[in-house]
Design an enzyme around this catalytic site. Structure first.
Site, PDB file in Angstrom:
ATOM      1  N   CYS A   1      -3.447   1.671   6.512  1.00 32.76           N
ATOM      2  CA  CYS A   1      -3.773   1.158   7.846  1.00 32.76           C
ATOM      3  C   CYS A   1      -4.207   2.290   8.785  1.00 32.76           C
ATOM      4  CB  CYS A   1      -2.604   0.383   8.414  1.00 32.76           C
ATOM      5  SG  CYS A   1      -1.056   1.235   8.202  1.00 32.76           S
TER       6      CYS A   1
ATOM      7  N   GLU B   1       7.967   3.378  14.321  1.00 34.03           N
ATOM      8  CA  GLU B   1       8.760   3.856  13.185  1.00 34.03           C
ATOM      9  C   GLU B   1       8.647   5.366  13.157  1.00 34.03           C
ATOM     10  OE1 GLU B   1       8.662   0.079  10.183  1.00 34.03           O
ATOM     11  OE2 GLU B   1       6.985   1.445  10.012  1.00 34.03           O
TER      12      GLU B   1
ATOM     13  N   GLU C   1       4.254  -3.687  12.324  1.00 34.17           N
ATOM     14  CA  GLU C   1       3.211  -2.676  12.122  1.00 34.17           C
ATOM     15  C   GLU C   1       2.081  -3.398  11.396  1.00 34.17           C
ATOM     16  OE1 GLU C   1       1.060  -0.418  10.444  1.00 34.17           O
ATOM     17  OE2 GLU C   1       2.450   1.177   9.841  1.00 34.17           O
TER      18      GLU C   1
ATOM     19  N   ASN D   1       0.795  -1.239   0.000  1.00 35.94           N
ATOM     20  CA  ASN D   1       0.000   0.000   0.000  1.00 35.94           C
ATOM     21  C   ASN D   1       0.826   1.288   0.000  1.00 35.94           C
ATOM     22  OD1 ASN D   1       0.693  -0.372   2.663  1.00 35.94           O
ATOM     23  ND2 ASN D   1      -1.290   0.241   3.481  1.00 35.94           N
TER      24      ASN D   1
END
Ligand code: ADP
Length: 483
Positions: A289, A464, A255, A156
């Site tokens: 997300c 991150e 993640e 994505n």
């Protein structure tokens, strides 16, 4: 077939050399807007992935580490190369992912931002001596590279996701073996072309392997020479990686999925909330997300807010992202399209009402899903329980603050959340009550290179971005000195 000066090779990259699969195996890459095959890319074997790990091992320096200056230069060179080639990388990204061209090029800028941030703040990884002298010793803390890391990314954000991981790994001095999603390997190959041409990274410092996730995942999970995996993707695969690395107790940065609540109180600026929701929800066609997945609107303003959304959504255009003037491109593949359709059908069957968009029976051919708004969504609906990953906006109504905090948290996920209210104290209470790693107050913005981002609960482990992200790929080592 795609033509690009950054795609003269369509193979892996191991130990500083473009490396084909020994048997010549390939897989196809599609343009989701047209359904055409645009490239055939090398599919690596177990032996080749093992060779990539070996190459990484040979580039790891422990006793004579790469200096901060050397690592900073790698990061700056990658940042500069991305900036210089933003248009071409964005074009490649657009053709294999489908997101609108400008959005794709914006993602390249976002990626460059992570290399920039890490280069600017890399000094934080320098050793330091603590001021106290407990036990009559001088205590120095060193930040050692974890070792060879496996970096596994989803489709994505084909350049954004690797930028988050690779910038921090290189800052730490960690070699990596990188596996992109099979839907979007071309952007990664283009990044490797840039690194090959514009940096003096040592051979083996960055390695690219593509192909079957089961083959690559097995080597990365089982090799004792890979002490850490950093993965972005589904919670299902994240759980598998936890299990498959348990024996060796590998370090994991994960993640995973989200199910973001977007809460609109009756004292919110409804126009600003609607604008932010549109920008948030339709980025990447709703396939991120951090996209709002459950929209909770106070019952007093539900109709007014629904009208504002409908007005905006009805003006949006859907089409081939390469044309430049569309708001939303195609969904990534048929499975993704069918999931959004199933969520819409399920919600309407269970009593939700269509506010904007089309009935499921009116959806056309191809992977183009129109932006759709539904209301009166309830907890038993799939669109409430699962991450839809598409341009469907499901609105549910609420009355009280406590009720909406409880509803927002009623998910195993804890990645992104948003609250819109004019009351600062309420915003503080709601943010503190929501168990999500990111909580936007009067903004629908997602992550940025300068701040930590990551999930609570089943949305992941680690962060991150920001200094927290910079420290993910190091092992602190404490050296007390007696005399
Ligand atoms: P998505 O639904 O976004 O495609 P996935 O979790 O299926 O998310 O995939 C994310 C990344 O993880 C992709 O690069 C995919 O190929 C990879 N992947 C999938 N299964 C495994 C596995 N068992 N081991 C390692 N990587 C995997």
């Amino acid at each position: 077939m795609i033509e690009s000066p950054l795609l003269t090779k369509l193979t892996g990259y191991i130990g500083g050399r473009w490396t084909d699969n020994a048997e010549g195996n390939t897989f196809d890459v599609y343009n989701p807007a047209t359904g055409a095959v645009i490239a055939q890319v090398a599919s690596m074997s177990e032996q080749e992935v093992t060779a990539a790990v070996e190459a990484g091992k040979s580039a790891l320096r422990l006793t004579n580490p790469y200096s901060i200056e050397t690592r900073r230069k790698w990061l700056e060179d990658i940042r500069d190369a991305l900036k210089e080639h933003r248009e071409e990388i964005g074009r490649i990204l657009c053709l294999e992912h489908g997101k609108p061209l400008q959005e794709a090029q914006g993602e390249v800028d976002y990626a460059a931002g992570f290399f920039d941030y890490c280069s600017t703040h890399i000094q934080a990884l320098d050793a330091h001596t603590i001021p106290e002298k407990p036990k009559n010793c001088t205590w120095t803390v060193h930040y050692r590279p974890v070792g060879v890391t496996g970096l596994i990314t989803p489709w994505n954000f084909p350049i954004g996701m690797i930028a988050k991981k690779l910038s921090a790994a290189l800052a730490a001095g960690c070699p990596s073996v990188i596996k992109p999603a099979s839907e979007t390997p071309l952007t990664m190959i283009a990044l490797f072309s840039l690194m090959d041409q514009h940096t003096d990274l040592p051979d083996g410092m960055v390695n690219l392997v593509m192909g079957k996730a089961s083959v690559i995942g097995k080597v990365l999970c089982e090799s004792p020479d890979v002490p850490m995996l950093s993965f972005t993707g589904s919670t299902e695969v994240g759980r598998k990686l936890v299990l498959d690395t348990a024996e060796q107790v590998k370090k994991l940065a994960l993640e995973l999925g989200g199910n973001a609540p977007f809460i609109v109180f009756d004292d919110a600026d409804l126009d600003a909330a609607a604008d932010n929701l549109i920008a948030n929800k339709f980025r990447g066609g709703g396939q991120t997300c951090v996209c709002a997945n459950r929209i909770f609107v106070h019952e007093k303003v539900a109709d007014a807010f629904g009208d504002k959304l409908a007005e905006r959504v009805n003006k949006m255009t859907v089409g081939d992202g390469i044309n430049g003037d569309v708001d939303i491109g195609p969904l990534i593949n048929k499975a993704g399209f069918d999931k959004v359709k199933r969520h819409l059908e399920d919600a309407l069957e269970k009593g939700a009402k269509l506010v904007a968009g089309k009935q499921p029976g009116e959806l056309g051919e191809g992977l183009f899903f129109p932006p759709t708004v539904i209301t009166e969504v309830t907890r038993d609906m799939c669109c409430y329980r699962e991450e839809t990953f598409g341009p469907l906006v499901p609105m549910a109504l609420f009355r009280t603050e406590d009720e909406v905090i409880e509803a927002g948290n009623d998910t195993e996920f804890g990645l992104a959340s948003y609250v819109f209210t004019g009351d600062a104290e309420r915003a503080q209470r709601v943010a503190a009550g929501l168990r999500f790693g990111h909580c936007g107050w009067n903004t629908g913005t997602g992550p940025t290179p300068e701040a930590p981002f990551g999930g609570m609960k089943a949305s992941g482990i680690g962060r991150e971005g920001g200094l927290e992200g910079l420290f993910e790929f190091v092992e602190p080592q404490t050296v007390p000195r007696g005399f």
